[in-house]
Design a protein around this motif. Structure first.
Motif, short mmCIF file in Angstrom:
data_model
loop_
_atom_site.label_atom_id
_atom_site.label_comp_id
_atom_site.label_asym_id
_atom_site.label_seq_id
_atom_site.Cartn_x
_atom_site.Cartn_y
_atom_site.Cartn_z
N ILE B 141 -9.43 -3.36 9.33
CA ILE B 141 -9.03 -2.84 8.02
C ILE B 141 -7.83 -1.91 8.18
CG2 ILE B 141 -9.75 -1.31 6.14
CD1 ILE B 141 -12.59 -2.54 6.50
N VAL B 142 -7.89 -0.99 9.18
CA VAL B 142 -6.78 -0.06 9.43
C VAL B 142 -5.51 -0.84 9.76
CG1 VAL B 142 -5.92 1.68 11.06
CG2 VAL B 142 -8.26 1.84 10.16
N LEU B 143 -5.67 -1.88 10.57
CA LEU B 143 -4.51 -2.69 10.95
C LEU B 143 -3.91 -3.37 9.71
CD1 LEU B 143 -2.83 -3.79 13.33
CD2 LEU B 143 -4.40 -5.74 13.41
N ALA B 144 -4.77 -3.89 8.86
CA ALA B 144 -4.29 -4.59 7.67
C ALA B 144 -3.53 -3.65 6.75
CB ALA B 144 -5.47 -5.22 6.93
N VAL B 145 -4.07 -2.41 6.55
CA VAL B 145 -3.40 -1.42 5.69
C VAL B 145 -2.05 -1.06 6.27
CG1 VAL B 145 -3.53 0.96 4.87
CG2 VAL B 145 -5.54 -0.53 4.70
N SER B 146 -1.99 -0.88 7.57
CA SER B 146 -0.73 -0.51 8.22
C SER B 146 0.31 -1.61 8.04
CB SER B 146 -0.95 -0.29 9.72
OG SER B 146 -1.93 0.69 9.91
N VAL B 147 -0.10 -2.84 8.23
CA VAL B 147 0.84 -3.97 8.08
C VAL B 147 1.37 -4.04 6.67
CG1 VAL B 147 0.96 -6.49 8.05
CG2 VAL B 147 -0.08 -5.32 9.98
N LEU B 148 0.49 -3.83 5.70
CA LEU B 148 0.92 -3.88 4.30
C LEU B 148 1.91 -2.75 3.99
CD1 LEU B 148 -2.42 -4.77 2.47
CD2 LEU B 148 -0.35 -6.18 2.63
N GLY B 149 1.64 -1.57 4.55
CA GLY B 149 2.53 -0.43 4.32
C GLY B 149 3.92 -0.69 4.89
N VAL B 150 3.95 -1.20 6.12
CA VAL B 150 5.23 -1.49 6.76
C VAL B 150 5.99 -2.56 5.98
CG1 VAL B 150 6.28 -2.53 8.81
CG2 VAL B 150 4.48 -0.79 9.05
N ALA B 151 5.26 -3.58 5.52
CA ALA B 151 5.89 -4.66 4.79
C ALA B 151 6.47 -4.14 3.47
CB ALA B 151 4.89 -5.77 4.52
N GLY B 152 5.71 -3.25 2.80
CA GLY B 152 6.18 -2.68 1.52
C GLY B 152 7.44 -1.87 1.71
N THR B 153 7.44 -1.07 2.78
CA THR B 153 8.63 -0.25 3.06
C THR B 153 9.84 -1.14 3.33
OG1 THR B 153 7.19 1.40 4.04
CG2 THR B 153 9.53 1.57 4.57
N TYR B 155 10.34 -4.06 2.21
CA TYR B 155 10.76 -4.69 0.96
C TYR B 155 11.62 -3.73 0.15
CZ TYR B 155 10.53 -6.60 -3.75
OH TYR B 155 10.86 -7.06 -4.99
N ARG B 156 11.16 -2.47 0.08
CA ARG B 156 11.92 -1.49 -0.70
C ARG B 156 13.31 -1.29 -0.12
NH1 ARG B 156 6.99 0.95 -1.23
NH2 ARG B 156 7.33 2.39 0.49
N ARG B 157 13.41 -1.32 1.22
CA ARG B 157 14.71 -1.13 1.86
C ARG B 157 15.67 -2.28 1.55
NH1 ARG B 157 12.50 1.13 7.58
NH2 ARG B 157 12.19 3.28 6.90
N GLU B 158 15.10 -3.43 1.16
CA GLU B 158 15.95 -4.57 0.88
C GLU B 158 16.59 -4.51 -0.50
OE1 GLU B 158 13.59 -8.03 1.46
OE2 GLU B 158 13.55 -7.82 3.64
N LEU B 159 16.16 -3.57 -1.34
CA LEU B 159 16.74 -3.45 -2.67
C LEU B 159 18.21 -3.04 -2.55
CD1 LEU B 159 13.96 -1.53 -4.65
CD2 LEU B 159 14.56 -3.92 -4.84
N THR B 160 19.03 -3.66 -3.36
CA THR B 160 20.45 -3.29 -3.35
C THR B 160 20.63 -2.04 -4.19
OG1 THR B 160 20.90 -4.58 -5.31
CG2 THR B 160 21.10 -5.72 -3.18
#
Lengths: 205, 188
Positions: B141-153, B155-160
């Motif tokens: 569960i901890v691993l899954a939450v971490s992966v989602l957090g990293v992925a979200g970050t 994604y946000r960095r990809e915004l122009t």
């Protein structure tokens, strides 16, 4: 409660907790008694898969009815009764419950149909002691038991492997004690004759 | 009801018990079996024991009955996977519900779905390694939450810069059943 702590509780205590809804307590009862139940079912039915199904069904029925278990009897006796009744009901459905099908040549229900009995007997006299006493393992007798008609086999197994009294057998099967006695006698006679026939065959081979 | 002693008349040598006609008499099969099983009344048991002392044929037959039962008890049986049974019953209980709940048995369904399958084996393993399985579950569960957090970050960095301006200049107004409206904020 840690799993290992269940192991120190009596069947009665576990059944009481299971009746209060503790699935872990019931699991411990299943763990304790599955092997005995599976062996009985396997000997009665003659098939591992069918025995597995029957025991699983009986244990689930036991869970559903655990609140009816009052503790006057041992838990194993109680669940065994459920199992035996279920198997006998299945026999009735399948039409296997007829004494009229008695035949010493009937194929085994043990997954080895038609396999002839093979006795480790070099020489045997006509008296029963010779027949039984010279068999090296109990495997041959188990095969012969598997070939018994179901109504005789059930009574024989409940008496000889479960060590139930005539009264208990009568209660479980819903028959008179006299019927238990006569079926048991018939089972033993068939076994004696079956084993005797094979011995004769072996001697003249 | 306990069995009484019944006697049959079969001419056999080695028997000192005689019937009314003088021929040797023996315990019948049912009574002999009941004697071996300890199911005769005391008086009948005594009579049978007296007979067996003098009749070798009945004694041999009784020993054969006892030997048959003993052999049946010694017979081999398969190796059963008890933990798999525990897991299957657990699965069945989860389907059928609480204690005392009347419902049709679904054991076959559970068995069909689980027995011999990877799911059944996994359940069995989890039950026998509960603590380890609990730790493993929490770690996953901890691993899954971490992966989602990293992925979200990421994604946000990809915004122009243009996207950020668009997002910053709007806010969402929820209005009755009309749904979400994107409304321009004229001040920015």
């Amino acid at each position: 409660m840690v799993g290992s702590e269940w192991a120190y509780m009596s069947d009665g205590d576990l059944a009481g907790r299971a009746a209060s809804g503790s699935q872990d307590a019931y699991s411990e009862l299943v763990r304790r008694h599955s092997t005995k139940l599976l062996n009985l079912a396997w000997r009665m039915i003659g098939s591992e898969d069918a025995a597995w199904d029957a025991v699983q069904e009986a244990l689930l029925a036991g869970w559903r009815g655990i609140s009816n278990f009052r503790g006057e009897a041992e838990f194993y006796s109680w669940i065994r009764r459920i199992l035996v009744n279920a198997i006998m009901g299945q026999f009735r459905k399948e039409g296997r419950n007829r004494a009229g099908t008695v035949s010493l040549d009937m194929p085994a229900d043990s997954g080895e149909p038609g396999e002839p009995l093979h006795l480790q007997v070099e020489d045997a006299g006509s008296d029963p002691q010779d027949v039984v006493g010279r068999i090296e393992t109990a495997r041959e007798i188990a095969k012969a038991v598997a070939r018994l008609p179901d109504i005789y086999k059930t009574v024989f197994l409940l008496r000889e492997t479960e060590l139930m009294s005539y009264s208990e057998i009568a209660g479980v099967l819903g028959i008179a004690e006299g019927t238990v006695k006569s079926r048991l006698s018939m089972a033993r006679r068939i076994l004696r004759e079956t084993l005797g026939e094979e011995v004769k065959a072996a001697r003249f081979a | 009801m306990r069995a009484g002693a019944a006697w049959c008349m079969k001419p056999t040598v080695g028997c000192n018990t005689r019937g009314r006609d003088g021929a040797p008499s023996h315990l019948d099969d049912e009574s002999l079996g009941a004697y071996v099983d300890g199911e005769l009344h005391a008086w009948a048991e005594q009579a049978a024991a007296d007979h067996l002392r003098t009749c070798s044929a009945c004694r041999v037959a009784a020993e054969a009955i006892a030997a048959l039962g003993s052999a049946a008890r010694r017979s081999e049986s398969p190796e059963w996977d008890v933990e798999a049974m525990v897991a299957l019953v657990d699965a069945g209980i989860s389907e059928t519900g609480a204690v005392g709940m009347a419902c049709e048995s679904r054991g076959s369904m559970a068995e069909g779905m689980l027995r011999g399958s990877w799911a059944g084996r996994v359940i069995g393993w989890v039950r026998s390694h509960r603590r380890f399985a609990l730790g493993l579950g929490i770690a996953l569960i901890v691993l899954a939450v971490s992966v989602l957090g990293v992925a979200g970050t990421a994604y946000r960095r990809e915004l122009t810069a243009e996207d950020r301006l668009l997002v910053d200049s709007h806010y969402i107004v929820r209005s009755g059943n009309v749904g979400a409206l994107l409304v321009s904020y004229p001040g920015r």
